[in-house]
Every structure is written in structure tokens, then in C-alpha cells.
Design a protein around this motif. Sequence first.
Motif: not given
Length: 422
Positions: A328-346
Motif C-alpha cells: 500500500g505504500c507503493f502501489i495504488d489501491t485499485s491496482a493492488a486489489v487486482i494484482i494481489f487478489t489472485p495471489i493471496l486469495f488462494p
Amino acid sequence: MTSFVLFGTFFLFMLLSVPIAISLGLAGLITAIYSPNISITFLAQGFVTSTDNFALMAIPFFILAGEIMGKGGISSRLFNLANIFVGRYTGGFAIAAVITCMFFAAISGSGPATVAAVGGIMIPAMVAEGYDRKFATAVIVTAGSIGIIIPPSIPMVLFGVSSNQSIGDLFLGGIFPGILIGICLMIWCYFYSKKKGYSGTKESFSFKKMLSALNQAKWSLLVPIIILGGIYGGIFTPTEAAVFGVVYAAFVSIFLHKEIKFRKFPKIIADAAISSVSILIIIGTANAFGTILTMEKIPQAVAETFLSISENSIVIILLIILLLLIIGCFIDTSAAVIIFTPILFPVASQVGLDPIHFGIIMIVTLSIGFITPPLGVNLFVGSGISGLSIPTLVRAVVPFFFVMLISLAIIAVIPQLTLLLL
């Protein structure tokens, strides 16, 4: 090696201050050129199809509704109402400011929009009342983060699309966590104000003034009731609710509040369009980025790494929160949600976390990124309004950062706060 090229080019462009959407797209393009297994045509098709989603249509309409409401006199009416109830108490102006941000959050769905709409009125008012400018700005900047937690919320729409979860359930799940954060911020404002001697107004409570303020704010207060009531009453979908919100906001601002003229609408629509396009471009380029991550089996590798450390759900939550705080310090919230949801959701699924609870934890954690440098969008908005430098404002925000962390910890360990209404 492909993963190294992908992340290496992405962070290189970020260090060069290339906009996040362009950084994601260029990183995906360079990686596709480097790897013979990735088709550039496939990435281009994914860019288009990722934004061709009915649920995503809610985003530009919620943004437009927030723009109209922000310029239609909503903020001042909400503050006047909140101030009637709490203004006479110690720290009353600061507490009223937090309440106003919470109400506006239920209209805009955006953190920076909440800061801009409320801060322009509240920061000068608090300073005139004797509050320190640094504290006044820090209150608004932090409370503005609630804009993406109390529904409607643009990041919740993105999380729902990315994880195939119900957007309506996510909206319900965000209500009590958003209220909890607001209460925690108000408690801190009270104790800080008591220490600094920020007393309330000298005016006593008056039913006549309350009814007058309530009458002036009634059309504003109806917005979240109509939108959320319509969704959960089965009258319309979140996307249809966003469209209705635009129509309602325009009608109230033009014909009832009479604070927006027709000639101002092109500028309002243009501002909303710019914000919407930037988010949609991020969605498209982040999808290409995420596609490569999936092809390289990065989500599985991250899941295995986390689970190799511990299979305890609390430990996994702490690791995820720590990672998202840094992101969150470096990446926009919208981009972070889209990028990291598929990674962290599993990862969350494998340790038995409820998907809605995980989504709220993720969004609340990323909301803290609004007040942490170097990205800290709310910091820049607040700095522009108050005239304070970013380093000065960051120091003022530090106590609020810890209040947000405490709130996040409560939300993470008590899933009932999120799931009670489901």
C-alpha cells in the motif's frame, strides 16, 4: 527468469515515476517479448475483455455520483448536522469531521474524493475554531480512508470481480468495520482534544436547530439508504444502483440544493471520466500482469511459501497484512486489489478464511496506504488543501496510523464484525 523480468521491469518503471497503469502495461509487454510462451496478442485481448464486465460499469457511475455530490453542497449539510449532535463536546469539531467523512464515504466510494469534498470545508473551519492545522488536516486525511470501506466502495467492486465474490455481500461486510474505524478515530480525537484543550462550541443542544439541520441534510442522508436499500431489497444490482445514484445526485444538486448549474456539468463529467479512465486502464494492464503471474504459477508459489512458514490462520493473516501494508505504500489501491487478489486469495482459502472476511481485511489494510508515504494519495490531497508540506503532514498522521492498525487488528480477529449482516 520470466518472473524476474516481469517484477524487475515493473519496479524499475515505478522508480522512474512512470504512472502505475503504464508501468503494469510496459512490464507485461516487455515480459511477453522476452518469453516465447506468452503471446502479445493474448495480452491485448485480455486488456479488452477484462474491462468488458457489467459489474465494472458501477465504477464510473459511483465516481460520477461522488463528483456531483461533492460539488452539490452535501459536505456542508452533513457537517452541520453532525456538529449539532457532537459540536458542544470536547473535540466536537474533530468528531463531527470524522462523522461527516463516514457519511460522505457512503456516497463517494473513494478515499481521495472524501478528503477533497470534506477537507475543503472542514480544515478551514477547524482552524478557525482554534484547532492546530496539522491535527485538523490529519483528521480529515485519515478519516477519508473510510471512503473505500463503508459501502459503496470501488475497491470492493474490484475485489468481487477478481475473486468471483458477491459485491452485495462485500458491501454488507464493510458496514460495521467502517463504523468501528470511525469510532476509534473519534475516541482518539476526543482524548487528543482533551489534552490540547480543544473545547466544544458554547452552543447548547437545540431541537429546533437539530430539526433544521436534519431538514437541510435529508436529501443527502437518503443517498446511502436508497442505494444500499435498493441493492439488498432486490430492486437493482450494484451497477444499476450506481446509475440511479447519478440520477438522484444530479436531481438533488440541481433542483433541490440548487448549488450546481447546468453549465458546470461538462466539467464535472470530465473530472469523473478522467478518474474512471485511469482506473479502467489500471484494470486492463493489471489483468495482463496477472495473466503472466498465473502462467508462471506465482500464486501457487506464494501460497506454498506462506504455508511453509505456518498453517495457522492467525499467522497467515499477519503475514498477509504485513505484505499489504508494504504494498500500500507503493502501489495504488485499485491496482493492488487486482494484482494481489489472485495471489493471496488462494492462500486465505487454504487456511479456511471466509472470502468476504478476507476481502474486508485486504481492503482495510490497503486503505491505510492512503496515509503512508511515498504514495499516500490522501496525504497529497490534504497537503494541497491545507498548504502543509508532506513531511509535516506525515508526522501529524503517525498517531492516526496506529489507531488504524488497532482497528484493523480488531476487524481481523473478530470476523463476526464483517459477517454479522450476511
